[in-house]
Design an enzyme around this catalytic site. Structure first.
Site, PDB file in Angstrom:
ATOM      1  CB  SER A 142      -0.877   0.025   1.262  1.00  0.00           C
ATOM      2  OG  SER A 142      -1.520   1.275   1.432  1.00  0.00           O
ATOM      3  CE1 TYR A 155      -4.219  -1.671   4.838  1.00  0.00           C
ATOM      4  CE2 TYR A 155      -3.231   0.495   4.519  1.00  0.00           C
ATOM      5  CZ  TYR A 155      -3.792  -0.657   4.001  1.00  0.00           C
ATOM      6  OH  TYR A 155      -3.913  -0.797   2.637  1.00  0.00           O
TER       7      TYR A 155
END
Length: 267
Positions: A142, A155
């Site tokens: 990501s 995350y």
């Protein structure tokens, strides 16, 4: 790697990027073993895939369960006969909270899905991939895996682990027939919030980025083109590309910029 007539395992195949990866692989003439924890959305992908050139087979599984994951290679082989690649796409985000306010359960769940699920799938299928004349592993990290995002720190930590895990795999497998790609998407218009069990109104996130999220279809297309070209690294979306360059030039300025953008989400 040419994708036609290959068998590719895709996690998170029931929705979003994973569904589009599955459908576009099938259109390229590949077979897809789609893995998802949600049987209903997996069935929907199968329905959408019914007229495609390739064959789709869904496998419901929780990728955080190592015992279930270890049983998947035999199940996929029993149906397709071979496995030529895996795309570790499944992922969730955390509640929009500071680390201090996260529960240990929140933390463990985010790490389990995003990092350990990727690790378990890779270890389970790697022996099969090493036995093929050519094979590919693509792991979806990501933009948050290279840039700190307040309220998504765990995350980001999980996706940063995916980044370095994938880069390490690349180095370890460099002299084999298994190619490796790490993927860094920015904002993509998926239902990741709902799949993560979160309920954040769209208005709350509207100011978080000046760039329009790209579609799952476009993100999936870029990932598959990267696999076809055996790219080491692919950054998806104008936001991710811009922040990738900025973070390389001035990490502190980039971190401060994202902190200002995300401030409203944390209160």
């Amino acid at each position: 790697m040419l994708l036609a007539k290959k068998t590719i395992v895709v996690t998170g195949a029931g929705s979003g990027i994973g569904q589009q990866l599955s459908l576009q692989l099938l259109q390229r003439g590949a077979n897809v073993a789609g893995i998802d924890i949600n049987a209903a959305t997996l069935d929907e992908t199968g329905r959408l895939a019914s007229s495609a050139p390739g064959e789709f087979k869904g496998f419901q599984a929780d990728i955080t369960d190592p015992n279930k994951v270890n049983s998947l290679p035999a199940e996929v082989l029993a149906h397709f006969g071979t496995v030529d690649g895996i795309i570790n796409n499944a992922g969730i985000i955390q509640p929009f909270r500071r680390v201090l306010d996260l529960t240990i359960e929140d933390i463990n769940r985010v790490m389990a899905v995003n990092f350990y699920g990727t690790l378990y799938l890779t270890k389970a299928f790697l022996p099969l991939l090493l036995a093929r004349p050519e094979a590919h592993i693509a792991n979806v990290s990501s933009m948050g895996g290279f840039l700190p995002v307040p309220g998504q720190t765990l995350y980001g930590a999980a996706k940063a682990a995916v980044k370095l895990f994938t880069e390490g795999l690349y180095a370890e497998l460099k002299d084999t027939h298994v190619k490796v790609t790490v993927v860094f998407p920015g904002a993509v218009a998926t239902n990741i919030m709902q799949n993560s069990g979160l309920n954040v109104p769209k208005a709350d996130t509207a100011g978080a980025s000046e760039f329009k999220p790209i579609s799952p279809r476009e993100a999936a297309g870029q990932i598959l083109r990267a696999i076809e070209k055996d790219q080491f690294r692919v950054v998806i979306g104008r936001d991710a590309r811009a922040m990738d360059k900025l973070y390389r030039l001035n990490p502190k300025y980039a971190a401060d910029l994202i902190q200002r953008k995300m401030r409203s989400l944390l209160g």
